[in-house]
Scaffold this active site. Structure first.
Site, PDB file in Angstrom:
ATOM      1  N   SER A 183       6.899  42.228 -10.377  1.00  0.00           N
ATOM      2  CA  SER A 183       5.731  42.665  -9.609  1.00  0.00           C
ATOM      3  C   SER A 183       5.776  42.200  -8.124  1.00  0.00           C
ATOM      4  CB  SER A 183       4.651  42.037 -10.307  1.00  0.00           C
ATOM      5  OG  SER A 183       4.508  42.565 -11.720  1.00  0.00           O
ATOM      6  N   GLY A 187       4.823  48.236 -15.724  1.00  0.00           N
ATOM      7  CA  GLY A 187       3.186  47.989 -15.846  1.00  0.00           C
ATOM      8  C   GLY A 187       2.746  49.324 -16.599  1.00  0.00           C
ATOM      9  N   GLU A 204       3.016  36.630 -13.730  1.00  0.00           N
ATOM     10  CA  GLU A 204       2.501  38.097 -13.576  1.00  0.00           C
ATOM     11  C   GLU A 204       1.498  38.164 -14.972  1.00  0.00           C
ATOM     12  OE1 GLU A 204       5.596  41.503 -13.158  1.00  0.00           O
ATOM     13  OE2 GLU A 204       6.870  39.568 -13.407  1.00  0.00           O
ATOM     14  N   ASP A 223      13.810  50.936  -9.549  1.00  0.00           N
ATOM     15  CA  ASP A 223      13.393  51.222  -8.165  1.00  0.00           C
ATOM     16  C   ASP A 223      14.529  51.281  -7.271  1.00  0.00           C
ATOM     17  OD1 ASP A 223      10.702  50.779  -9.049  1.00  0.00           O
ATOM     18  OD2 ASP A 223      10.931  48.561  -8.702  1.00  0.00           O
ATOM     19  N   GLU A 248      16.310  47.379  -8.423  1.00  0.00           N
ATOM     20  CA  GLU A 248      16.049  46.712  -9.603  1.00  0.00           C
ATOM     21  C   GLU A 248      15.734  47.853 -10.699  1.00  0.00           C
ATOM     22  OE1 GLU A 248      12.277  44.323  -9.983  1.00  0.00           O
ATOM     23  OE2 GLU A 248      12.556  44.463  -7.893  1.00  0.00           O
ATOM     24  N   TYR A 288      -0.804  46.684  -6.919  1.00  0.00           N
ATOM     25  CA  TYR A 288      -1.995  46.645  -7.848  1.00  0.00           C
ATOM     26  C   TYR A 288      -3.326  46.548  -7.226  1.00  0.00           C
ATOM     27  CZ  TYR A 288       1.992  45.190 -10.813  1.00  0.00           C
ATOM     28  OH  TYR A 288       3.025  45.122 -11.552  1.00  0.00           O
ATOM     29  N   ASN A 293      13.189  47.547 -14.351  1.00  0.00           N
ATOM     30  CA  ASN A 293      12.072  46.622 -14.953  1.00  0.00           C
ATOM     31  C   ASN A 293      11.961  47.115 -16.529  1.00  0.00           C
ATOM     32  OD1 ASN A 293      10.419  45.369 -12.646  1.00  0.00           O
ATOM     33  ND2 ASN A 293      10.712  47.282 -11.874  1.00  0.00           N
ATOM     34  N   ARG A 341      11.756  50.978 -16.022  1.00  0.00           N
ATOM     35  CA  ARG A 341      11.612  51.843 -14.785  1.00  0.00           C
ATOM     36  C   ARG A 341      12.428  51.508 -13.696  1.00  0.00           C
ATOM     37  NH1 ARG A 341       7.289  49.604 -12.648  1.00  0.00           N
ATOM     38  NH2 ARG A 341       8.326  49.008 -10.954  1.00  0.00           N
TER      39      ARG A 341
END
Length: 310
Positions: free
Chosen positions: A151, A277, A23, A258, A271, A217, A273, A256
């Site tokens: 990611s 990002g 990443e 998901d 998951e 992205y 994070n 964050r």
């Protein structure tokens, strides 16, 4: 949340980005965005592209605190946090154990399962024969992902045994442990936490098979719905689930999660994070903006977490 603060209180701040994970490019974009924002509000900040000479760098530089924007292994898995702990440098985000747990999707799911929090059924194949057994027990479609990547790198959605074996082999290029989980069909939501606040959920829409790296992205047709379109009761349930999921991992400062919603309205954790990002395509700044924080206010709020004792 108070974001009006004398920025001199932070001293000299190192923004850590880059690194050597898969990443790296995302990390460079995130880190440079954070660095620019910190400088624009008067923080004495500078960037460090973390490499093999990092120990020498922190020994030779005056660093009062670190803003970690390293995504993936080496930065989001507790490694850099351990180095900073040893060096006595305060840093943003979760600690060593929390970072390591959240980075490891398998261990995260095992903790959630143990607490009765909904997360998709899963298995960890170590051979093509295991893939066959998993396909029989879980059925299709399935999602295949490296245990220790972020990611959406190395992730595939599969609908047959041949696809499963191929995806397992592809994911094996990124990690020695591969997670296979039941695909939850329905809308996807991402929910940020900032300090003790749960940010407004975002509903993600994509024309891709799932919310993959490209959709995250690169694509310009990915949709982000905020407000999320959920009812007040549904949004309360979603926020409560995310709060409990993060508390189970002892997440702090910011993160964050998901989540998927199935056709029965149930929310399923995918998951967490611990270093989301911060690029122009990233969801965390979008959620913060909906909560009333611009990008500069957001980075100051995150950095302010380093002023508290761990």
């Amino acid at each position: 949340m108070n974001t009006t603060i004398d920025t001199s209180i932070f001293g000299r701040v190192a923004v850590l980005f880059g690194g050597n994970s898969a990443e790296r490019e995302v990390s460079l974009k995130s880190g440079n965005a954070v660095l620019t924002a910190l400088k624009s509000v008067g923080v004495d900040a500078f960037g460090i592209d973390v490499g093999t000479d990092f120990l020498e760098t922190i020994s030779s530089q005056k660093i009062d605190r670190a803003f970690i924007m390293l995504h993936g292994r080496g930065g989001e898995d507790g490694t850099i946090q351990g180095v900073l702990e040893y060096a006595g440098i305060p840093y943003t985000g979760s600690g060593v154990l929390s970072s390591a747990l959240a980075m490891n999707k398998l261990r995260t799911k095992q903790i959630w399962h143990g607490l009765g929090l909904l997360t998709p059924q899963h298995s960890v194949p170590i051979s093509a024969n295991d893939c066959s057994k998993i396909s029989e027990s879980l059925g299709f479609p399935l999602v295949v992902k490296p245990v220790n990547e972020g990611s959406s790198i190395g992730i595939s959605k599969v609908n047959s045994l041949d696809e499963l074996i191929g995806a397992w082999q592809t994911a094996g290029k990124y990690d020695s442990k591969i997670l296979v989980e039941k695909f939850i069909s329905g809308p996807e939501f991402t929910v940020g936490i900032l300090g003790k606040e749960i940010l407004p959920p975002i509903r993600v829409g994509t024309n891709h098979e799932f919310y993959d790296f490209d959709a995250k992205y690169l694509a310009n047709d990915t949709s982000y719905q905020i407000p999320s379109g959920l009812s007040a009761d549904e949004e309360f349930s979603l926020k409560d689930l995310v709060e409990r999921a993060c508390r189970a991992l002892d997440i702090r400062d910011w993160a964050r999660a998901d989540v998927m919603q199935d056709d029965q309205g149930r929310f399923w954790l995918l998951e967490v994070n611990t270093i989301p990002g911060m690029t122009d395509h990233s969801l965390f700044p979008m959620a913060a903006k909906a909560a009333g924080l611009d990008f500069c206010q957001l980075v100051i709020a995150i950095l302010s977490g380093t002023l508290e004792k761990r």
